[in-house]
Structures are given as structure tokens and as C-alpha cells.
Design a protein around this motif. Structure first.
Motif, PDB file in Angstrom:
ATOM      1  N   ASP A 246       0.878  -1.276  -0.046  1.00  0.00           N
ATOM      2  CA  ASP A 246       0.190   0.020  -0.108  1.00  0.00           C
ATOM      3  C   ASP A 246       0.763   1.310  -0.150  1.00  0.00           C
ATOM      4  O   ASP A 246       0.473   2.273  -0.637  1.00  0.00           O
ATOM      5  N   GLN A 247       2.028   1.111   0.728  1.00  0.00           N
ATOM      6  CA  GLN A 247       3.059   2.321   0.818  1.00  0.00           C
ATOM      7  C   GLN A 247       3.458   2.687  -0.707  1.00  0.00           C
ATOM      8  O   GLN A 247       3.766   3.922  -1.214  1.00  0.00           O
TER       9      GLN A 247
ATOM     10  N   THR B  94       1.838   1.693  -3.386  1.00  0.00           N
ATOM     11  CA  THR B  94       0.838   2.611  -4.260  1.00  0.00           C
ATOM     12  C   THR B  94       0.716   3.890  -3.824  1.00  0.00           C
ATOM     13  O   THR B  94       0.520   5.092  -4.756  1.00  0.00           O
ATOM     14  N   GLU B  95       0.779   4.519  -2.494  1.00  0.00           N
ATOM     15  CA  GLU B  95       0.818   6.160  -2.300  1.00  0.00           C
ATOM     16  C   GLU B  95       2.019   6.700  -2.742  1.00  0.00           C
ATOM     17  O   GLU B  95       1.622   7.927  -3.109  1.00  0.00           O
ATOM     18  N   VAL B  96       3.177   6.105  -2.890  1.00  0.00           N
ATOM     19  CA  VAL B  96       4.201   6.963  -3.450  1.00  0.00           C
ATOM     20  C   VAL B  96       3.778   7.350  -4.806  1.00  0.00           C
ATOM     21  O   VAL B  96       4.297   8.634  -5.238  1.00  0.00           O
ATOM     22  N   GLU B  97       3.354   6.297  -5.603  1.00  0.00           N
ATOM     23  CA  GLU B  97       3.070   6.681  -7.059  1.00  0.00           C
ATOM     24  C   GLU B  97       1.767   7.761  -7.128  1.00  0.00           C
ATOM     25  O   GLU B  97       2.145   8.551  -7.987  1.00  0.00           O
ATOM     26  N   ARG B  98       1.061   7.503  -6.183  1.00  0.00           N
ATOM     27  CA  ARG B  98       0.033   8.904  -6.212  1.00  0.00           C
ATOM     28  C   ARG B  98       0.568  10.024  -5.907  1.00  0.00           C
ATOM     29  O   ARG B  98       0.404  11.181  -6.562  1.00  0.00           O
ATOM     30  N   ASP B  99       1.323   9.772  -4.768  1.00  0.00           N
ATOM     31  CA  ASP B  99       2.230  11.450  -4.443  1.00  0.00           C
ATOM     32  C   ASP B  99       2.975  11.781  -5.494  1.00  0.00           C
ATOM     33  O   ASP B  99       3.123  13.122  -5.781  1.00  0.00           O
TER      34      ASP B  99
ATOM     35  N   ARG C 121       0.803  13.411  -8.176  1.00  0.00           N
ATOM     36  CA  ARG C 121       0.241  14.921  -7.718  1.00  0.00           C
ATOM     37  C   ARG C 121       1.302  15.997  -7.698  1.00  0.00           C
ATOM     38  O   ARG C 121       0.835  17.137  -7.284  1.00  0.00           O
TER      39      ARG C 121
ATOM     40  N   ARG D  72      11.016   4.099  -2.940  1.00  0.00           N
ATOM     41  CA  ARG D  72      10.672   2.807  -3.431  1.00  0.00           C
ATOM     42  C   ARG D  72      11.848   1.761  -2.904  1.00  0.00           C
ATOM     43  O   ARG D  72      11.449   0.656  -2.831  1.00  0.00           O
TER      44      ARG D  72
END
Length: 409
Positions: A46-47, A49-54, A57, A69
Motif C-alpha cells: 500500500d505504501q 501505491t501511495e508513493v506513485e500517487r504522491d 500529484r 521505493r
């Protein structure tokens, strides 16, 4: 057989619960359980995935995202390795847990059997109430005689005796031997042999006292005989002692000493329920200063339990022998009256020394010693009272009046 089936069943149930706790206590042994490593792996994914989103953005730079990563990937590899290790070792761990559980059940079963073999009574049948009463009656009728019981007792070390007193005792024994009909001599011999803890010689002398008195022998004479025999047998109530107690009760059905010892005898033969009824009556009637009250209080709760009775013993009273109680002993012989009063006074003295009491009780004790002519003991109590009530002049005045009445300075 039903006992052993019940015992085995209870042992197995206990072992099953222990085995279940040992097996389920290991994390991940249930199919629905999630191991810590698997949970961590999901968090790391999940972390990522959050890195890719941040990064999308614009919250993270490409350099920071790459560093995160790398760290998360390293943790993912470690968690995955832990999961693989648990998967390959789960079979062995489960087998080890099952083996430990089996050993535990075996230890419980064998240990319980060994303890029962040592402490219990295998094969002893259950007894109906009528059978228990029959066994108790057999025990009572077939118990050892005074001589037989004394013969099996260990030898006690005699107390140290003052040489002057020992010399006087030798003279008294010689005099009594030369004068077999000297009642006063045998009474003195009984008392002094008892002081030296020569209880066997003391009750032999007391038997002679009763023979010389004949029909004039009192209930207390027989109680004293039984008491000395019981002391010689280290509190065992023999048939000979019972005979003396029965004679004492014929002469005085309310004899507290005799009733107390008969209750003790019934307890020794297996009838604590009957002991409870006798001792409960003695305890409730009192007086509190009677020498049998303290040992009754020490055992009455246990006896009530054996008798199947819920019983609350009356609270102890600190009252000692009153003038009326002392006067009530006037129908006894001089020796019997003195022994009775002394036993009551000693009970009060012991309670005041350990529990304290009111000024009236201290005054009563001093007055009782005065009646007995024991002014030295009265003086000791008076001196102690002056310390205890030093800051209570009114209380001290009450005790001082009793001290003057007892002939003290």
C-alpha cells in the motif's frame, strides 16, 4: 470403578484444554489468522501505491520517490522471506506443539495417579452415614487402654526441677509409702507429681485419694483423675479416663470439665458431630473464664463444618469470675473450690495480658487474687495496671480501691 472413570475423564478434559491453549497460542495456526509478516507485506504494498500517487500529484520529487521505493522494496523482500520461512516451518512447529501437548497430558495423568497413590486411599469404598456411625462406635469400643497407649508414646524429657523441691518430693513419697491411709498426704502427692509433670504417678496417687474418700469422693475428684490420665496420654482419652468422666457426670451432670473431655473422646473416635453439640453448649453457657472455653473456640468452626452446621460462635466476653460465681462454688470441698476459682482467675489473667480489658475487669482480677490469698500475684497485676492506666486517673482509682481491698499497699 466409577471413581476411576471420573478421575480419568477429568484428567483428559484438563489435558485437552491445555493442549488447545498450546496449539492455538501460536500465531497463525488457524486458517483465518494472518501472520505479522503477511500483514506487513500488505502495508508495504500500500505504501508503494501511495508513493506513485504522491509522485503523480507532485507532492514528491522523482528523487525522493525513488529513495522511498528502494526502502519499501527492501522491506517487502524481508517480509516475503519471513512468510516463506513460516510456510516451510509450520508443519514442524505444529508437530512440536502437538508433541508438547501430548507430553503435558501424560505428565498430568501420571502425576495425578502418583499423588493419589501416595496421599489417597485407592479402593476405599464410599461409606453411608450409618456405616460411618458403626465404624465410629467400633473405634470407641476397641480403642487402646491407658497402659497400651502410654506404652507407645515417645519418652518426654522431664523438666528441670529445683534440687530442694526434688528432695522434698522424695521425703513426701517416702512418708506416703509408710502411711497408706494418709488422705492429706496423697492429695499433696497428687498435686506435686502433677507439677513435676509425673502424670502417671499423679493419677496413681489420685486413685488412692478416691479410694480413701470412698462415697465422699466428689465429681471434681473423678475429673481430676481423668484429667491426669489424659495428660499422661498426651490428650488421648482412654477407656479408663472415660470411666472416671462418667462417674464425675453421675455426681454432677453439669461438670464442664467432664463434658469437655467426653467431647474430645467422641472427636477422637470419629464423631465430631456429637463433639460439636456438646462443645457448643459448653461454649454458649460459659463462663468465659472456664479453662475449656479457649480450646473449644479454637476448634468449634471446624467441628461445625464436620457436623454440617452453619454456626457463628458467640463473641468472647472479658468478664472474669464474679463474687457470685465464687460464692456458687461454696458447695464444693475446699480443694475443689480453690482449683475451680484458680482456673477461672488464670483465664481472666491471660486475656487481660493479651487483649486488655476494662478497669472493672482489672479490679476484679486483683480482688480474686485477694480472695485466694495470692497477694504477690495481686501486687504484680496492680503494678501493671498502674502502667496501663497511668494517664487515666479515674480508671486507676477504681483499680486502686480493689487493690486496697486485697490488702495491698
Amino acid at each position: 470403578m466409577p471413581f476411576w472413570m471420573t478421575a480419568i475423564g477429568l484428567t483428559l478434559i484438563t489435558g485437552i484444554f491445555i493442549a488447545r491453549a498450546m496449539l492455538l497460542g501460536r500465531t497463525g495456526t488457524n486458517e483465518t489468522d494472518v501472520s505479522p509478516a503477511a500483514y506487513d507485506l500488505q502495508v508495504y504494498r500500500d505504501q508503494l501505491t501511495e508513493v506513485e500517487r504522491d509522485l503523480a500529484r507532485g507532492v514528491l520529487s522523482e528523487e525522493d520517490a525513488e529513495r522511498v521505493r528502494t526502502e519499501v522494496s527492501r522491506r517487502i523482500l524481508a517480509a516475503d522471506a519471513q512468510i516463506q520461512k513460516e510456510a516451510t516451518g509450520s508443519g514442524g512447529s505444529k508437530r512440536s506443539a502437538m508433541l508438547a501437548a501430548g507430553i503435558s497430558i501424560l505428565v498430568i495423568a501420571l502425576g495425578s495417579a502418583a499423588l493419589y497413590q501416595s496421599l489417597g486411599n485407592p479402593g476405599y469404598p464410599d461409606l453411608a452415614l450409618i456405616d460411618r456411625k458403626t465404624d465410629a462406635q467400633d473405634n470407641l469400643e476397641n480403642r487402646l487402654s491407658q497402659q497400651e497407649f502410654e506404652a507407645q508414646l515417645p519418652k518426654l524429657t522431664p523438666p528441670e526441677i529445683d534440687p530442694d523441691f526434688a528432695a522434698l518430693m522424695e521425703q513426701l513419697r517416702a512418708t506416703v509409702a509408710e502411711r497408706p491411709n494418709d488422705l492429706r498426704g496423697f492429695e499433696l502427692l497428687t498435686r506435686n507429681e502433677a507439677i513435676m509433670t509425673n502424670y502417671k504417678a499423679a493419677y496413681a496417687a489420685q486413685r488412692r485419694v478416691i479410694e480413701l474418700k470412698g462415697d465422699a469422693a466428689s465429681s471434681f475428684d473423678y475429673v481430676q483423675l481423668a484429667d491426669l490420665m489424659i495428660r499422661a496420654a498426651q490428650l488421648y482419652v482412654s477407656p479408663e479416663a472415660e470411666e472416671a468422666l462418667r462417674k464425675a457426670l453421675e455426681l454432677d451432670p453439669e461438670s464442664g470439665f467432664a463434658r469437655y473431655y467426653l467431647g474430645l473422646m467422641l472427636s477422637q473416635s470419629g464423631r465430631p458431630d456429637m463433639t460439636f453439640r456438646i462443645w457448643r453448649d459448653l461454649l454458649e453457657k460459659g463462663p468465659e473464664g472456664a479453662p475449656w472455653v479457649a480450646p473449644i473456640r479454637a476448634r468449634i468452626d471446624d467441628l461445625a463444618w464436620f457436623a454440617g452446621v452453619t454456626y457463628a460462635a458467640p463473641a468472647p466476653s472479658l468478664n472474669g469470675p464474679s463474687a457470685e460465681e465464687i460464692e456458687a462454688a461454696e458447695d464444693l470441698s475446699a480443694e475443689d473450690r480453690r482449683a475451680m476459682i484458680e482456673s477461672m482467675v488464670s483465664g481472666l489473667a491471660e486475656r487481660l495480658g493479651t487483649q486488655g480489658g476494662t478497669p472493672d475487669e482489672w479490679a476484679r482480677l486483683i480482688g480474686a487474687y485477694g480472695v485466694l490469698g495470692q497477694t504477690d500475684r495481686a501486687q504484680v497485676i496492680w503494678n501493671e495496671a498502674k502502667t496501663v492506666f497511668a494517664e487515666k486517673p479515674d480508671a486507676l482509682a477504681t483499680i486502686e480501691q480493689a487493690a486496697r481491698g486485697a490488702g495491698l499497699d
